[in-house]
Design a protein around this motif. Structure first.
Motif, PDB file in Angstrom:
ATOM      1  N   ARG A 114      -2.619   9.660 -15.667  1.00 37.76           N
ATOM      2  CA  ARG A 114      -3.453  10.205 -14.586  1.00 37.76           C
ATOM      3  C   ARG A 114      -4.831   9.546 -14.566  1.00 37.76           C
ATOM      4  NH1 ARG A 114      -0.733  14.968 -16.313  1.00 37.76           N
ATOM      5  NH2 ARG A 114      -2.441  15.502 -17.728  1.00 37.76           N
ATOM      6  N   ARG A 115      -5.400   9.307 -15.749  1.00 40.30           N
ATOM      7  CA  ARG A 115      -6.702   8.637 -15.810  1.00 40.30           C
ATOM      8  C   ARG A 115      -6.616   7.227 -15.235  1.00 40.30           C
ATOM      9  NH1 ARG A 115     -10.703  11.297 -15.339  1.00 40.30           N
ATOM     10  NH2 ARG A 115      -9.209  12.810 -14.584  1.00 40.30           N
ATOM     11  N   ALA A 116      -5.530   6.527 -15.555  1.00 42.04           N
ATOM     12  CA  ALA A 116      -5.373   5.163 -15.041  1.00 42.04           C
ATOM     13  C   ALA A 116      -5.224   5.159 -13.523  1.00 42.04           C
ATOM     14  CB  ALA A 116      -4.161   4.504 -15.700  1.00 42.04           C
ATOM     15  N   ALA A 117      -4.493   6.139 -12.987  1.00 46.18           N
ATOM     16  CA  ALA A 117      -4.323   6.215 -11.535  1.00 46.18           C
ATOM     17  C   ALA A 117      -5.654   6.496 -10.843  1.00 46.18           C
ATOM     18  CB  ALA A 117      -3.301   7.299 -11.190  1.00 46.18           C
ATOM     19  N   LEU A 118      -6.453   7.397 -11.404  1.00 50.72           N
ATOM     20  CA  LEU A 118      -7.749   7.708 -10.804  1.00 50.72           C
ATOM     21  C   LEU A 118      -8.725   6.546 -10.937  1.00 50.72           C
ATOM     22  CD1 LEU A 118      -8.153  11.417 -11.969  1.00 50.72           C
ATOM     23  CD2 LEU A 118      -7.612  10.608  -9.671  1.00 50.72           C
ATOM     24  N   ASP A 119      -8.627   5.786 -12.017  1.00 49.49           N
ATOM     25  CA  ASP A 119      -9.509   4.626 -12.175  1.00 49.49           C
ATOM     26  C   ASP A 119      -9.243   3.570 -11.112  1.00 49.49           C
ATOM     27  OD1 ASP A 119     -10.757   5.784 -14.321  1.00 49.49           O
ATOM     28  OD2 ASP A 119      -9.494   4.794 -15.829  1.00 49.49           O
ATOM     29  N   THR A 120      -7.990   3.421 -10.703  1.00 51.02           N
ATOM     30  CA  THR A 120      -7.699   2.451  -9.643  1.00 51.02           C
ATOM     31  C   THR A 120      -8.282   2.895  -8.307  1.00 51.02           C
ATOM     32  OG1 THR A 120      -5.569   3.518  -9.189  1.00 51.02           O
ATOM     33  CG2 THR A 120      -5.584   1.721 -10.789  1.00 51.02           C
ATOM     34  N   VAL A 121      -8.326   4.210  -8.081  1.00 55.53           N
ATOM     35  CA  VAL A 121      -8.895   4.707  -6.826  1.00 55.53           C
ATOM     36  C   VAL A 121     -10.399   4.444  -6.780  1.00 55.53           C
ATOM     37  CG1 VAL A 121      -9.250   6.774  -5.413  1.00 55.53           C
ATOM     38  CG2 VAL A 121      -7.100   6.450  -6.623  1.00 55.53           C
ATOM     39  N   LEU A 133       0.826  -1.208   0.000  1.00 53.00           N
ATOM     40  CA  LEU A 133       0.000   0.000   0.000  1.00 53.00           C
ATOM     41  C   LEU A 133       0.863   1.262   0.000  1.00 53.00           C
ATOM     42  CD1 LEU A 133      -2.885  -0.919   2.480  1.00 53.00           C
ATOM     43  CD2 LEU A 133      -2.999  -0.712  -0.003  1.00 53.00           C
ATOM     44  N   VAL A 134       1.982   1.215   0.698  1.00 54.00           N
ATOM     45  CA  VAL A 134       2.891   2.368   0.681  1.00 54.00           C
ATOM     46  C   VAL A 134       3.412   2.612  -0.729  1.00 54.00           C
ATOM     47  CG1 VAL A 134       5.084   3.257   1.541  1.00 54.00           C
ATOM     48  CG2 VAL A 134       3.542   2.060   3.088  1.00 54.00           C
ATOM     49  N   LEU A 135       3.794   1.542  -1.407  1.00 57.98           N
ATOM     50  CA  LEU A 135       4.283   1.675  -2.777  1.00 57.98           C
ATOM     51  C   LEU A 135       3.181   2.178  -3.708  1.00 57.98           C
ATOM     52  CD1 LEU A 135       6.612   1.230  -4.759  1.00 57.98           C
ATOM     53  CD2 LEU A 135       5.833  -1.133  -5.033  1.00 57.98           C
ATOM     54  N   TYR A 136       1.962   1.682  -3.515  1.00 57.51           N
ATOM     55  CA  TYR A 136       0.839   2.143  -4.341  1.00 57.51           C
ATOM     56  C   TYR A 136       0.571   3.630  -4.119  1.00 57.51           C
ATOM     57  CZ  TYR A 136      -4.035   2.911  -5.645  1.00 57.51           C
ATOM     58  OH  TYR A 136      -5.192   3.428  -6.165  1.00 57.51           O
ATOM     59  N   LYS A 166       3.298   5.692  -5.878  1.00 53.51           N
ATOM     60  CA  LYS A 166       3.134   5.693  -7.330  1.00 53.51           C
ATOM     61  C   LYS A 166       1.942   6.558  -7.742  1.00 53.51           C
ATOM     62  CE  LYS A 166       6.498   2.881  -8.402  1.00 53.51           C
ATOM     63  NZ  LYS A 166       7.658   3.343  -9.211  1.00 53.51           N
ATOM     64  N   LEU A 167       0.877   6.515  -6.951  1.00 53.28           N
ATOM     65  CA  LEU A 167      -0.294   7.327  -7.261  1.00 53.28           C
ATOM     66  C   LEU A 167       0.027   8.815  -7.139  1.00 53.28           C
ATOM     67  CD1 LEU A 167      -3.374   7.197  -7.884  1.00 53.28           C
ATOM     68  CD2 LEU A 167      -3.745   7.381  -5.429  1.00 53.28           C
ATOM     69  N   GLN A 168       0.793   9.181  -6.133  1.00 57.14           N
ATOM     70  CA  GLN A 168       1.187  10.580  -5.983  1.00 57.14           C
ATOM     71  C   GLN A 168       2.007  11.062  -7.175  1.00 57.14           C
ATOM     72  OE1 GLN A 168       3.076  10.305  -2.050  1.00 57.14           O
ATOM     73  NE2 GLN A 168       1.569  11.756  -1.285  1.00 57.14           N
ATOM     74  N   SER A 169       2.979  10.265  -7.562  1.00 54.91           N
ATOM     75  CA  SER A 169       3.824  10.673  -8.686  1.00 54.91           C
ATOM     76  C   SER A 169       3.035  10.743  -9.983  1.00 54.91           C
ATOM     77  CB  SER A 169       4.994   9.699  -8.829  1.00 54.91           C
ATOM     78  OG  SER A 169       4.520   8.381  -9.071  1.00 54.91           O
ATOM     79  N   ALA A 170       2.047   9.856 -10.158  1.00 61.21           N
ATOM     80  CA  ALA A 170       1.252   9.876 -11.388  1.00 61.21           C
ATOM     81  C   ALA A 170       0.348  11.099 -11.447  1.00 61.21           C
ATOM     82  CB  ALA A 170       0.424   8.596 -11.492  1.00 61.21           C
ATOM     83  N   LEU A 171      -0.289  11.452 -10.335  1.00 60.60           N
ATOM     84  CA  LEU A 171      -1.195  12.597 -10.340  1.00 60.60           C
ATOM     85  C   LEU A 171      -0.447  13.919 -10.431  1.00 60.60           C
ATOM     86  CD1 LEU A 171      -3.846  11.548  -7.657  1.00 60.60           C
ATOM     87  CD2 LEU A 171      -4.037  11.453 -10.139  1.00 60.60           C
ATOM     88  N   MET A 172       0.747  13.991  -9.896  1.00 65.47           N
ATOM     89  CA  MET A 172       1.507  15.235  -9.924  1.00 65.47           C
ATOM     90  C   MET A 172       2.353  15.387 -11.182  1.00 65.47           C
ATOM     91  SD  MET A 172       0.814  17.035  -7.182  1.00 65.47           S
ATOM     92  CE  MET A 172      -0.863  16.529  -7.573  1.00 65.47           C
ATOM     93  N   ASP A 173       2.281  14.421 -12.080  1.00 66.68           N
ATOM     94  CA  ASP A 173       3.032  14.494 -13.334  1.00 66.68           C
ATOM     95  C   ASP A 173       2.292  15.417 -14.299  1.00 66.68           C
ATOM     96  OD1 ASP A 173       4.703  14.139 -15.438  1.00 66.68           O
ATOM     97  OD2 ASP A 173       4.105  12.068 -15.871  1.00 66.68           O
ATOM     98  N   ASP A 174       2.844  16.605 -14.519  1.00 69.09           N
ATOM     99  CA  ASP A 174       2.201  17.591 -15.396  1.00 69.09           C
ATOM    100  C   ASP A 174       2.791  17.581 -16.802  1.00 69.09           C
ATOM    101  OD1 ASP A 174       4.643  18.506 -14.654  1.00 69.09           O
ATOM    102  OD2 ASP A 174       4.016  20.554 -14.179  1.00 69.09           O
TER     103      ASP A 174
END
Length: 478
Positions: A228-235, A204-207, A210-218
């Protein structure tokens, strides 16, 4: 004779002044203490002054000790009360007098003066000698044994017995447990384990990282958007998200607080909030207030983004409208479990709306928040009654400026007002020329008188008779 007469006069005690109080403390005791510390020659006046000071200091000490006694809900003063009082008065405490029970004083006659002493408890020497010694603790060693065999706990000395398990079931659990329940289980001094630190798995820490880095990637382009869409779909459908909720809520709050000038970061945080709301496998009611605060900041923030221009203003309006939609979802989804959430959101947005000194973008968010969080009832009761004042103090000055930026703000604010008014009917947002009735002249005048000329004219352009009747029905709440 003269010399003898003078001697008698000097040895006679000086007369006591009129009105001078009698001393409660014995002066001879003070003289004995003074001689014990080396002050052998002390005059009568100095002795009397020293006795007065001793009485005052002892009285002050007793008063402070009485305060500690009353705070402890006791009727007997203990040596600890005296010790605490001496510490408060910045006096070195007495060491060696530490007793939780009341002291028993004995009286001994020593000449004409009584002497009090603390009676020592008598201990029978034979009983003390014959008392068995405590058991010697076992040496540290390591061994192996079965905790359970096919789900059954074996009866071993190392394992908990069934009787102890029944006793543990009666012990109070949780931080707010009642210690009196321990008495029912035969536990005189129940021991409570400290709170365990919240731990999550390494996966969960690794997830989360990874989610933070994906959402903050501009990174611009389709690749960054797809990530970003893939990261939000997992949430939205991740079943083990419950343990990460405190970290998500804290991260969203911190990012919104420290990045008000970055529209991209705020947008991503709202997208993450929307994804959490769409996940039906987690329980968000505990964190509804914290998430609502982050959305309110994006909705009613005075300055969002550091860019200027028409495109930047439109981006702000889109962000505030998105935040208003999330405010509405939070208000209605958790209104049953959190009774005060929806009224608090409506009250906050209405307070911002009633302040004409706010910037039009803030008023835009306030109108959107009142409509989304309150629904048609709040629009009818609260919003419609204040639109005429908003028109006179905000819309009219914006219309008179006639510059491109003011025109965008004017159209955006007027558009969200009309969109909020259309919540009064069950139909979707009506298009122009979608007639379902005829606007009579009397009806048009009443709508303009209620909403104002600008807002009323824009509503009448929709040519929706049902909407006009719903607006006029709100006059019953005036």
């Amino acid at each position: 004779m003269a010399a003898a007469r003078d001697t008698r006069v000097t040895t006679q005690e000086p007369p006591k002044a009129i009105g001078e109080p009698n001393l409660l403390w014995n002066q001879e005791t003070v003289r004995d203490v003074a001689e014990a510390v080396g002050a052998h020659k002390i005059g009568d006046e100095a002795l009397r002054t020293l006795t007065k000071d001793t009485e005052y200091r002892i009285g002050q000490l007793i008063v402070e000790a009485l305060r500690f006694m009353r705070l402890a809900r006791r009727t007997h003063m203990t040596p600890q009360d005296i010790s605490h009082a001496m510490r408060v008065l910045d006096v070195q405490p007495l060491y060696g007098y530490d007793s939780t029970r009341g002291l028993t004083y004995g009286e001994a006659s020593l000449g004409p003066q009584a002497l009090f002493y603390v009676e020592d408890e008598e201990i029978d020497l034979d009983k003390l000698i014959n008392t068995p010694l405590p058991k010697i603790s076992r040496d540290v060693h390591f061994g192996t044994h079965y905790l359970a065999i096919e789900g059954v706990v074996p009866n071993l000395p190392e394992n908990v017995t069934s009787a102890e398990l029944r006793t543990l079931d009666l012990l109070p659990k949780g931080p707010g447990a009642n210690p009196a329940l321990a008495a029912l289980s035969g536990q005189d001094n129940p021991a409570f384990k400290p709170a365990v630190k919240h731990m999550i798995s390494q996966e969960l820490v690794l997830y989360f990282e990874k989610l933070q880095s994906a959402l903050m990637d501009d990174t611009p382009g389709d690749e960054g958007e797809r990530l970003r869409r893939a990261a939000l779909d997992t949430v939205k459908d991740y079943p083990s998200m419950q343990q990460l909720l405190p970290y998500f809520v804290t991260w969203i709050s911190n990012q919104v607080t420290h990045n008000l000038e970055d529209i991209f970061v705020l947008r991503q945080m709202l997208e993450l909030l929307q994804a959490l709301l769409e996940n039906e496998k987690i329980e968000l009611s505990t964190y509804a207030s914290s998430l609502a605060n982050a959305a309110l900041t994006c909705l009613l923030g005075r300055k969002i983004g550091n860019e200027s221009g028409i495109d930047a203003i439109r981006a702000q309006y889109e962000l505030r409208e998105f935040a208003g939609a999330l405010i509405g979802r939070l208000a209605f989804k958790f209104s049953t479990k959190n009774k005060m959430l929806r009224p608090r959101l409506v009250r906050t947005c209405l307070k911002a709306l009633l302040n004409p000194m706010h910037h039009p973008v803030v008023l835009y968010g306030a109108v959107c928040g009142v409509a989304q969080a309150g629904g048609p009832e709040v629009v009818k009761v609260l919003l419609l009654h204040n639109l005429k004042e908003v028109e006179n103090k905000v819309l009219v000055p914006l219309q008179e400026k006639r510059d491109p930026l003011s025109e965008v703000e004017y159209e955006a604010l007027l558009g969200i007002i009309i969109k909020s008014i259309t919540l009064l009917i069950d139909e979707e947002f009506p298009l122009a020329n979608a007639m379902n009735g005829i606007n009579s002249e009397e009806e048009s005048n009443q709508v303009k008188a209620l909403l104002g000329d600008i807002i009323g004219s824009r509503v009448l352009q929709l040519e929706n008779h049902e909407l006009n009747l719903a607006i006029l029905d709100s006059k019953l709440y005036f």
